[in-house]
Design a protein around this motif. Sequence first.
Motif, PDB file in Angstrom:
ATOM      1  N   GLY A  49       0.802  -1.212   0.000  1.00 17.97           N
ATOM      2  CA  GLY A  49       0.000   0.000   0.000  1.00 17.97           C
ATOM      3  C   GLY A  49       0.836   1.263   0.000  1.00 17.97           C
ATOM      4  N   THR A  50       0.167   2.388   0.229  1.00 22.15           N
ATOM      5  CA  THR A  50       0.828   3.692   0.212  1.00 22.15           C
ATOM      6  C   THR A  50       0.449   4.466   1.472  1.00 22.15           C
ATOM      7  OG1 THR A  50      -0.991   4.749  -0.991  1.00 22.15           O
ATOM      8  CG2 THR A  50       0.790   3.776  -2.309  1.00 22.15           C
ATOM      9  N   GLY A  51       1.155   5.556   1.712  1.00 23.87           N
ATOM     10  CA  GLY A  51       0.873   6.373   2.892  1.00 23.87           C
ATOM     11  C   GLY A  51       1.400   7.775   2.727  1.00 23.87           C
ATOM     12  N   ALA A  52       1.191   8.597   3.746  1.00 27.11           N
ATOM     13  CA  ALA A  52       1.687   9.967   3.742  1.00 27.11           C
ATOM     14  C   ALA A  52       3.189   9.973   4.001  1.00 27.11           C
ATOM     15  CB  ALA A  52       0.962  10.786   4.814  1.00 27.11           C
ATOM     16  N   PRO A  53       3.939  10.792   3.287  1.00 35.75           N
ATOM     17  CA  PRO A  53       5.392  10.789   3.465  1.00 35.75           C
ATOM     18  C   PRO A  53       5.834  11.409   4.778  1.00 35.75           C
ATOM     19  CG  PRO A  53       4.742  12.513   1.930  1.00 35.75           C
ATOM     20  CD  PRO A  53       3.494  11.724   2.239  1.00 35.75           C
ATOM     21  N   VAL A  54       6.852  10.808   5.365  1.00 32.99           N
ATOM     22  CA  VAL A  54       7.553  11.360   6.519  1.00 32.99           C
ATOM     23  C   VAL A  54       9.004  11.527   6.095  1.00 32.99           C
ATOM     24  CG1 VAL A  54       8.255  11.042   8.918  1.00 32.99           C
ATOM     25  CG2 VAL A  54       6.022  10.175   8.144  1.00 32.99           C
ATOM     26  N   LYS A  55       9.482  12.760   6.053  1.00 29.29           N
ATOM     27  CA  LYS A  55      10.880  12.986   5.688  1.00 29.29           C
ATOM     28  C   LYS A  55      11.742  12.964   6.936  1.00 29.29           C
ATOM     29  CE  LYS A  55      14.182  15.934   3.296  1.00 29.29           C
ATOM     30  NZ  LYS A  55      14.517  17.296   2.811  1.00 29.29           N
ATOM     31  N   LEU A  56      12.805  12.167   6.902  1.00 24.69           N
ATOM     32  CA  LEU A  56      13.738  12.068   8.017  1.00 24.69           C
ATOM     33  C   LEU A  56      15.094  12.609   7.583  1.00 24.69           C
ATOM     34  CD1 LEU A  56      12.934   8.454   9.276  1.00 24.69           C
ATOM     35  CD2 LEU A  56      12.183  10.613  10.296  1.00 24.69           C
ATOM     36  N   ASP A  57      15.585  13.584   8.318  1.00 20.84           N
ATOM     37  CA  ASP A  57      16.928  14.123   8.104  1.00 20.84           C
ATOM     38  C   ASP A  57      17.770  13.769   9.322  1.00 20.84           C
ATOM     39  OD1 ASP A  57      16.448  15.637   5.602  1.00 20.84           O
ATOM     40  OD2 ASP A  57      15.128  16.840   6.858  1.00 20.84           O
ATOM     41  N   PHE A  58      18.764  12.915   9.111  1.00 24.36           N
ATOM     42  CA  PHE A  58      19.700  12.540  10.180  1.00 24.36           C
ATOM     43  C   PHE A  58      20.846  13.549  10.136  1.00 24.36           C
ATOM     44  CE2 PHE A  58      17.186   8.871   9.590  1.00 24.36           C
ATOM     45  CZ  PHE A  58      17.288   8.070  10.715  1.00 24.36           C
ATOM     46  N   LEU A  59      20.967  14.350  11.185  1.00 20.51           N
ATOM     47  CA  LEU A  59      21.935  15.441  11.193  1.00 20.51           C
ATOM     48  C   LEU A  59      23.247  14.993  11.816  1.00 20.51           C
ATOM     49  CD1 LEU A  59      19.515  18.297  12.328  1.00 20.51           C
ATOM     50  CD2 LEU A  59      19.937  17.392  10.019  1.00 20.51           C
ATOM     51  N   THR A  60      24.346  15.353  11.168  1.00 24.09           N
ATOM     52  CA  THR A  60      25.708  14.971  11.593  1.00 24.09           C
ATOM     53  C   THR A  60      25.739  13.529  12.125  1.00 24.09           C
ATOM     54  OG1 THR A  60      25.401  15.955  13.801  1.00 24.09           O
ATOM     55  CG2 THR A  60      26.390  17.337  12.100  1.00 24.09           C
ATOM     56  N   PRO A  61      25.423  12.540  11.279  1.00 22.45           N
ATOM     57  CA  PRO A  61      25.268  11.166  11.766  1.00 22.45           C
ATOM     58  C   PRO A  61      26.578  10.449  12.082  1.00 22.45           C
ATOM     59  CG  PRO A  61      25.035  11.222   9.384  1.00 22.45           C
ATOM     60  CD  PRO A  61      25.153  12.648   9.828  1.00 22.45           C
TER      61      PRO A  61
ATOM     62  N   THR B  49      33.729  14.018   6.502  1.00 24.20           N
ATOM     63  CA  THR B  49      32.638  14.417   7.385  1.00 24.20           C
ATOM     64  C   THR B  49      31.313  14.064   6.732  1.00 24.20           C
ATOM     65  OG1 THR B  49      33.906  16.274   8.293  1.00 24.20           O
ATOM     66  CG2 THR B  49      31.509  16.335   8.583  1.00 24.20           C
ATOM     67  N   ALA B  50      30.436  13.405   7.493  1.00 31.28           N
ATOM     68  CA  ALA B  50      29.068  13.142   7.042  1.00 31.28           C
ATOM     69  C   ALA B  50      28.180  14.225   7.645  1.00 31.28           C
ATOM     70  CB  ALA B  50      28.611  11.755   7.489  1.00 31.28           C
ATOM     71  N   HIS B  51      27.629  15.079   6.795  1.00 33.11           N
ATOM     72  CA  HIS B  51      26.833  16.203   7.274  1.00 33.11           C
ATOM     73  C   HIS B  51      25.380  15.800   7.533  1.00 33.11           C
ATOM     74  CE1 HIS B  51      30.142  18.953   6.422  1.00 33.11           C
ATOM     75  NE2 HIS B  51      30.290  18.309   5.275  1.00 33.11           N
ATOM     76  N   SER B  52      24.836  14.964   6.668  1.00 30.44           N
ATOM     77  CA  SER B  52      23.445  14.548   6.846  1.00 30.44           C
ATOM     78  C   SER B  52      23.125  13.381   5.927  1.00 30.44           C
ATOM     79  CB  SER B  52      22.481  15.715   6.539  1.00 30.44           C
ATOM     80  OG  SER B  52      22.559  16.071   5.169  1.00 30.44           O
ATOM     81  N   GLY B  53      22.027  12.729   6.259  1.00 29.05           N
ATOM     82  CA  GLY B  53      21.460  11.706   5.387  1.00 29.05           C
ATOM     83  C   GLY B  53      19.955  11.815   5.470  1.00 29.05           C
ATOM     84  N   SER B  54      19.258  11.646   4.344  1.00 33.95           N
ATOM     85  CA  SER B  54      17.820  11.875   4.313  1.00 33.95           C
ATOM     86  C   SER B  54      17.084  10.746   3.598  1.00 33.95           C
ATOM     87  CB  SER B  54      17.508  13.198   3.603  1.00 33.95           C
ATOM     88  OG  SER B  54      18.142  14.285   4.242  1.00 33.95           O
ATOM     89  N   PHE B  55      15.850  10.474   4.078  1.00 34.82           N
ATOM     90  CA  PHE B  55      14.979   9.456   3.493  1.00 34.82           C
ATOM     91  C   PHE B  55      13.545   9.934   3.549  1.00 34.82           C
ATOM     92  CE2 PHE B  55      18.065   7.607   6.344  1.00 34.82           C
ATOM     93  CZ  PHE B  55      18.665   6.559   5.661  1.00 34.82           C
ATOM     94  N   PHE B  56      12.699   9.241   2.809  1.00 37.26           N
ATOM     95  CA  PHE B  56      11.265   9.348   2.991  1.00 37.26           C
ATOM     96  C   PHE B  56      10.740   7.985   3.425  1.00 37.26           C
ATOM     97  CE2 PHE B  56      11.819  13.072   0.323  1.00 37.26           C
ATOM     98  CZ  PHE B  56      10.925  13.970   0.889  1.00 37.26           C
TER      99      PHE B  56
END
Length: 379
Positions: free
Chosen positions: A157-169, A357-364
């Motif tokens: 199925g499908t759903g509403a998106p949740v954006k996750l930004d992992f800061l300085t991981p 340096t890893a500044h961020s990583g992002s997903f939906f």
Amino acid sequence: MPLLALPAVFMRGGTSRAVMFHQKDLPPRTEWDPIFLAAMGSPDPNGRQLNGMGGGISSLSKICILAPSARDDADIDYTFAQVQIREAAVDYRSMCGNMSSAVGPFAVDEGLLRPNGDTATVRIFNTNTKKIVRSTFGLVDGRAATDGTLAIPGVAGTGAPVKLDFLTPGGATTVKLLPTGNPTDRLDVPGVGQIEVSMVDAANACVFVRAADLGLTGRELPEVLDADTELLGRLQAIRRAASVAMGIASSEAEARTINGVPIIGFVAPPMDSPTLSGQPIAATDVDLTARFLSNGQPHRALPLTASLCTAVCARIFGTVANQALGDGASASIRIGMPSGILTVDADVTRDAAGAWTAHSGSFFRTARRLFDGRIHVPV
């Protein structure tokens, strides 16, 4: 036997499920483990957790504990507990990235935050890794939106998106993005011999191996891996050796007691691959192929934090993931995995002195409340 009734919410976050507790409803932390084990139905020598809420695999044996944060840079404190299935053990050394997608909606729907407008941004402090995750999602009548068109691999199925930004991981487990300082190392592993690995710590500490060095193609599905007990034993031996090399454990014996980190996976170049749904992956649609174990079990998708770490690893020149990276890959890394394709945005740079340096990583991701009420555990 008397039963303790505790308020709880059962949620799906990404490709995981967990029982969610308000920290205020729990006793002191020293008393958590027996409650969480009973809630999940562990330990279970049959590996099914039928006497609890667990589902017999690591992605379905999770607990999240939430509380308002006292930090200036966070709204919510999120503590993650990985409950072992066959053992009476609860691990707090890692975090679950997938369940992070449920934390923001939980906080809003439970009244821990009361944002205005059509969108909420929740700053989440993960107490396990001491890192900040920023969660952004839509609102409908003041509650987290659930309906939407986003489909994620491994979830029907499908759903509403949740954006996750992992800061300085970087350095979530060991304080260093590259715990040994090297993009690759050769480990001398008892029962395996010497093998080249990359040990990277972003969101969670991970150790990466080439699929070919294990005698694999990289396209193997979880049931094939699960049936190969000799292979799983070798991967666990490599994981334990990496645990010592990364400074997570002081000895191989101590490494045997730490199930959550480092997470071990193997990588291969882009290739045509099967998926659990039967929908094949074309090599031209991915930048990298990866498979991971989670708490000793082949993961049906990818642990989200391991996906972030994979993308970060792929951006660091000389790592085994970087060497497997297909031509034309950009900051968005498309990873082919058992449930489909996962895209991770990874912002990684190298300074003039050669330090990464890893500044961020992002997903939906998508998330959904499944039920709420009280969970009953024996006391």
